[in-house]
Structures are given as C-alpha cells and as structure tokens.
Design a protein around this motif. Structure first.
Motif, PDB file in Angstrom:
ATOM      1  N   UNK A   7       0.930  -1.462   0.420  1.00 32.47           N
ATOM      2  CA  UNK A   7      -0.147  -0.028   0.100  1.00 32.47           C
ATOM      3  C   UNK A   7       0.803   1.480   0.109  1.00 32.47           C
ATOM      4  N   UNK A   8       0.729   1.974  -1.055  1.00 31.44           N
ATOM      5  CA  UNK A   8       1.187   3.468  -0.690  1.00 31.44           C
ATOM      6  C   UNK A   8       0.325   4.232  -1.028  1.00 31.44           C
ATOM      7  N   UNK A   9       0.399   6.156  -0.279  1.00 34.34           N
ATOM      8  CA  UNK A   9       0.158   6.713  -0.684  1.00 34.34           C
ATOM      9  C   UNK A   9      -0.560   7.548  -1.829  1.00 34.34           C
ATOM     10  N   UNK A  10      -0.932   7.750  -2.161  1.00 33.22           N
ATOM     11  CA  UNK A  10      -0.992   8.814  -3.583  1.00 33.22           C
ATOM     12  C   UNK A  10      -0.223  10.477  -3.770  1.00 33.22           C
ATOM     13  N   UNK A  11       0.310  10.488  -2.509  1.00 32.80           N
ATOM     14  CA  UNK A  11       0.834  11.559  -2.568  1.00 32.80           C
ATOM     15  C   UNK A  11       1.997  11.441  -2.439  1.00 32.80           C
TER      16      UNK A  11
END
Length: 297
Positions: free
Chosen positions: A86-90
């Motif tokens: 999981x990676x945040x988009x920003x």
C-alpha cells in the motif's frame, strides 16, 4: 510470489509514481501488478490520471467517496497478489530499488507478515505545521524497529491472508487514527511485524489552516472511537486521549477549558504562522478533545 501494488487515489497526480514503479517492475522482471482506485476525485484529477489506464492492471473510478479505511479494504476485491503493498498517492519513489528492497526483506524474513517502510518529507514543504508534525512525531530514524507504534499507512506491505483477516475499521471514513487503530488490531493479534528504512518521499502541501481543519476532523474521529468499548482498548495509548481521560477523571477538565480561552489567540496565531510549535498543537488538540467529550457526556 506475486506482489499487488495498491494505490488509493484522491485529488493527486499519480503519473510519476506509477511510471517509476512500472519501470522498476519491468527492469527487474518483478511479478507485480499495479492497481489504482480513485475515491471520487475532482474531475481535473480524473482527466490527468486517466492515461494511466493503459499502464496499470486495473484502474477503478468510484462514483462516491468511501473514505480512507474502506477504500483500502476494497483492494482485496481487485488484487491477486500474495502480498499487498500500500502506497499513499501523494508520494514519490526515493530510490530505484524500492520494490526490490521490500522483496529482499521478505525473502530473508519469510516469517514476517507486515513490513512498514517509512517516509521522508520533501524539503519544499518541510516547514509547514503538517510536515513539522511528521518530522517530530511520525517519521522514525533508526534503521530497523519492531515497535508497532511507528506504523503509518503511507508505505507498507502485508500478507494477503493477514489482511483478509484483519481489515481497516470502516467507521473511520475521514482523516485521523485509522492507521493507529489498524496497528493496534494487528499488535493485539500478535502479527509478526517490523519497520525498516525503505522510504517514499511524501509531498504534502497542506496549509497550516487546512491542517488544523483536518486535526478537528481527526479529533472528532477519536471522540467517536472513545464511545465504543472495543475501540477504547486500541486508543488508550494515544497521548491526547490518555491526558483528556485523566483530566476528566480528576474533575479539572472544565478548568483546563476555561484557562485555554486566555491562550486561544496566542496558540492559534502561532499554529498559523511560519514557525508553528508542535507543543502548541498538542494543547490545541487537547482542548478540542475535551470540548467534544464534554459535549457528548
């Protein structure tokens, strides 16, 4: 072992992030898929990111915003990987071996069920209240750790079977504490975990005033959790909550709220300034929580 890279997208240009990930996948022949789910972004961001539909395995656009917890759980419906990253988009990738670093750790530590990779702050935004808070309270600086309190949702990998058993609390739709509650759930079930420095670069240009509005939302989420007996076991270690409970227990919460009125202007001006104090932010949050707890008691 197949890897699913899961990126919840909301009002951010994710093209550079996705293309950097894709390049590492292709250069190293990694068995991985990239899945994007857009949580009802504004139309201009949908247009900007729409070209990525041909670059990723799946790009799902939601008609209605479902929130920070539910969207992460939704990735189970669209992914095939044994592990979910999981990676945040920003965020942006900090090094060209980002995925390989994770895969090497999994290969060496086959017992691990969740790994947290940490994050950095882009220097352009490092002086803002939001990012000062990250630097002082959220980022860890050791090479490795087994402390579950370090966990943040910005950059982590988890075994699919574990995630299927332990989901994010979907009552937490808005900003604040969904990562803490998730970490406590995993910790209470003795999930095998460690953190290591494989950071992404976080690009958060939130203004001080906008961040204070997010803080208000986060405290509201915390207050709602405090009304649930099961959740109380997870949030009791949150410093602002623990302090508020102790002040209410000895009956001085009203006095603290009264005294805060004399400091309100000084604290607010500081938090909106170019040199905000995190200690003042602590006081600001405590005042908010005490107010909300008094209102519902």
């Amino acid at each position: 072992m197949k890897l699913s890279i899961c990126i919840p997208v909301y009002n951010f240009d994710v093209r550079e992030l996705v293309l950097d990930l894709k390049k590492e996948i292709e250069d190293n022949e990694i068995d991985a898929e990239i899945i994007l789910i857009d949580d009802a972004s504004e139309e201009n961001f949908k247009i900007i990111n729409s070209n990525l539909q041909s670059e990723v395995q799946k790009f799902i656009f939601l008609e209605n915003n479902i929130g920070r917890s539910k969207i992460r759980n939704l990735f189970l419906d669209y992914t095939k990987g044994d592990y979910l990253l999981f990676l945040d988009c920003d965020v942006k990738i900090d090094n060209t071996n980002f995925l390989l670093n994770y895969l090497n750790e999994i290969e060496k530590n086959f017992w691990v069920e969740l790994i947290y990779g940490n994050f950095k702050i882009d220097t352009l935004y490092s002086k803002s209240l939001r990012n000062r808070y990250s630097v002082e309270r959220e980022i860890f600086y050791e090479e490795r750790s087994s402390d579950f309190s370090l966990f943040k949702t910005v950059n982590f990998i988890i075994k699919r079977k574990i995630f299927e058993s332990f989901l994010f609390d979907e009552r937490l739709r808005n900003y604040g504490y969904e990562d803490f509650v998730f970490a406590k759930l995993l910790e209470s079930n003795q999930i095998k975990y460690f953190a290591f420095n494989n950071p992404v670069i976080h690009f958060d240009d939130t203004s001080n005033s906008a961040f204070l509005k997010k803080v208000d939302i986060g405290i509201d989420s915390l207050c709602k959790l405090s009304k649930d007996e099961k959740s109380k076991n997870f949030i009791k270690d949150i410093k602002v909550y623990d302090t508020a409970v102790k002040l209410r227990k000895i009956g001085v919460d009203s006095l603290v709220l009264f005294l805060y009125n004399f400091l309100n202007k000084i604290i607010k001006n500081n938090l909106l300034s170019e040199n905000p104090s995190i200690k003042y932010l602590d006081i600001y949050k405590l005042n908010l929580l005490l107010k909300k707890m008094k209102a519902i008691s």
